[in-house]
Design an enzyme around this catalytic site. Structure first.
Site, PDB file in Angstrom:
ATOM      1  N   HIS A  24     -25.056 -31.519 -13.546  1.00 22.29           N
ATOM      2  CA  HIS A  24     -23.903 -31.703 -14.434  1.00 22.29           C
ATOM      3  C   HIS A  24     -24.214 -32.958 -15.627  1.00 22.29           C
ATOM      4  O   HIS A  24     -23.868 -32.588 -16.851  1.00 22.29           O
ATOM      5  CB  HIS A  24     -22.594 -31.956 -13.809  1.00 22.29           C
ATOM      6  CG  HIS A  24     -21.356 -31.900 -14.524  1.00 22.29           C
ATOM      7  ND1 HIS A  24     -21.042 -30.966 -15.546  1.00 22.29           N
ATOM      8  CD2 HIS A  24     -20.322 -32.548 -14.494  1.00 22.29           C
ATOM      9  CE1 HIS A  24     -20.062 -30.934 -15.963  1.00 22.29           C
ATOM     10  NE2 HIS A  24     -19.470 -31.932 -15.649  1.00 22.29           N
ATOM     11  N   ASP A  42     -22.344 -30.454 -21.349  1.00 19.03           N
ATOM     12  CA  ASP A  42     -22.018 -29.638 -20.215  1.00 19.03           C
ATOM     13  C   ASP A  42     -20.734 -29.732 -19.995  1.00 19.03           C
ATOM     14  O   ASP A  42     -20.016 -30.290 -19.258  1.00 19.03           O
ATOM     15  CB  ASP A  42     -22.669 -30.151 -18.801  1.00 19.03           C
ATOM     16  CG  ASP A  42     -22.831 -28.986 -17.804  1.00 19.03           C
ATOM     17  OD1 ASP A  42     -23.205 -27.855 -18.366  1.00 19.03           O
ATOM     18  OD2 ASP A  42     -22.691 -29.289 -16.638  1.00 19.03           O
ATOM     19  N   SER A  91     -18.349 -33.385 -20.168  1.00 17.93           N
ATOM     20  CA  SER A  91     -17.605 -32.462 -19.199  1.00 17.93           C
ATOM     21  C   SER A  91     -16.295 -32.049 -19.604  1.00 17.93           C
ATOM     22  O   SER A  91     -16.003 -31.499 -20.547  1.00 17.93           O
ATOM     23  CB  SER A  91     -17.733 -33.256 -17.746  1.00 17.93           C
ATOM     24  OG  SER A  91     -16.827 -32.293 -16.773  1.00 17.93           O
TER      25      SER A  91
END
Length: 463
Positions: free
Chosen positions: A271, A194, A170
């Protein structure tokens, strides 16, 4: 230019010194290091980011060492486990809403150590990654600078920039990207799991992960409509199931508001799927290969079932293969590849191509095709057959390969007044892609079914 920017910051961070000591004798067992615990009061009173580093190797795989040395009071906290002759994997977590430590770090580190004999350095910046997301974003470059000081010190003890593989989750992916910027793209590899989207999609490449940040940059996208970034950021970008709406994850139209609130739950399922799929790939459960295509819709329509073009026939593969298995030179840039996964671990799917031809239709027809493998979930594929065409293709994910498909079912599910009545199939063929094993398609010919009627056929396997 990047190092000039970093130099003005370095004096703040020279509290971190690193010593590498490699010897034949096993060091005494220290107290196992762990992530910082952060409270709201501590965060509000914070004057620095308090970045620390945890080291795991095959010699201390079950007990992390704290990898720092305080230069002011000469309290040594260096470790004898680090081996500068080995590659180093650097794990960087992302946003931590409530200051909790990431529970997945140990699993990822263990998977890396099982696959390769490496140093695993875990960057703990929970202290600066907590609470309001917009404030956390303001910290990510400062964290990257601190990491860069550490990496620079390690190169003085024998490590090379090419030996570093950064893995960022992330927001951590953009931290990795800025470290790469500071080293002018000379790091060996960056894997973005991601990469974060909010506040980064429209950012300049200098301010986010991009393909110039390392010799090879890859990204896995699983939530590009909410928390993840929707644009390609590497040499190759894997878009799982189109990059959004992962199988087995609940849908929520309210997910986008949770980026600023300490309410995660099921809304981050998409996610975090990139991380869990990556760990499955490291564990060697099955191959996870991507197919280059201009869009996800084109891929599902069976128009992109080879890896010709930018990849010279070799499909990029998630995992630790050099350059994801890409042999083409120069490396492609910002190439989207698509693949399908299943809803449950290890998420591995076999890509099955359905190829069928029908006799001319008077109206649009809709059929449901079901693939059945004993002991596994069925795979249902709904196809809309346009009256203007007679040949159709589709790609679907199935938990088993072609040789373990026992039967196929077909049903004409068209509405009574708006859809075609009877449908005649000249043939239906199913095959596995990519066609690397040379298996012949499984075909059935001359099928006629009326509206609402089901048909099935058992295959006699010869694989």
């Amino acid at each position: 230019m990047a190092w000039k920017w970093m130099a003005c910051k370095t004096f703040v961070y020279l509290l971190v010194c690193v010593t590498s000591a490699v010897g034949d004798e096993e060091p005494s067992r220290p107290t196992c290091a762990d992530f910082n615990n952060t409270t709201w009061l501590e965060y509000r009173q914070a004057t620095k980011l308090q970045v620390q580093y945890l080291l795991l190797t095959r010699k201390n795989a079950d007990c992390a060492s704290l990898f720092t040395q305080d230069c002011l009071n000469h309290t040594q906290k260096h470790t004898a486990y680090f081996n500068s002759s080995l590659p180093t994997k650097v794990i960087v977590h992302g946003y931590r809403a409530m200051g909790s430590k990431p529970s997945w770090v140990s699993g990822l580190a263990q998977a890396l150590l099982q696959e390769e004999d490496v140093n695993v350095l875990v960057v703990d910046w929970v202290y600066g990654a907590s609470f309001a997301y917009n404030l956390v974003v303001e910290n990510y470059k400062e964290v990257a600078v601190q990491i860069s000081v550490l990496i620079n010190q390690l190169t003085k003890y024998g490590s090379t920039l090419e030996s570093f593989h950064f893995i960022g989750v992330s927001l951590g992916a953009h931290v990795c990207g800025f470290v790469g910027t500071l080293f002018e793209g000379k790091l060996g590899r960056i894997t973005g799991l991601d990469p974060a989207g909010p506040m980064f999609k429209g950012a300049d490449p200098y301010d986010r992960l991009d393909s110039s940040d390392a010799l090879f940059v890859e990204a896995i996208h699983t939530d590009s409509d909410y928390f993840g970034i929707s644009i390609p950021v590497g040499h190759v970008d894997f878009f799982l199931n189109g990059g959004m709406d992962q199988a087995g994850c609940a849908r929520s139209k309210f997910a986008s508001i949770f980026i600023y609130f300490p309410v995660y739950g099921y809304v981050i399922c998409d996610h975090m799927r990139a991380l869990h799929v990556y760990m499955s790939a490291l564990n060697g459960s099955c191959l996870l290969v991507g197919f280059p295509c201009s869009s996800y819709e084109e891929f599902l329509a069976g128009k992109c079932i080879t890896c010709e073009g930018p990849f010279n026939g070799t499909c990029p593969q998630i995992g630790l293969l050099k350059n994801s298995g890409i042999t083409a030179t120069p490396l492609p840039d910002q190439k989207r590849v698509y693949l399908l996964t299943t809803a449950t671990p290890p998420y591995c799917a076999h890509h099955i191509l359905v190829d069928l031809k029908v006799s001319p239709l008077d109206k649009t027809a809709e059929v449901q095709l079901t693939l059945i493998s004993t002991g596994h979930p069925e795979t249902e594929i709904k196809l809309k057959l346009n009256a203007a065409e007679t040949a159709f293709k589709a790609v679907a994910a199935h938990p088993e390969g072609l040789c373990k498909i026992d039967s196929v079912q077909l049903k004409n599910i068209g509405a009574r007044f708006t859809r075609q009545g009877d449908v005649h199939f000249e043939y239906i063929c199913i095959s596995e892609v990519p066609h690397t094993r040379g298996l012949d398609p499984l075909c059935v010919k001359n099928i006629h079914i009326g509206r609402g009627v089901s048909w099935s056929h058992d295959f006699v396997q010869v694989c």
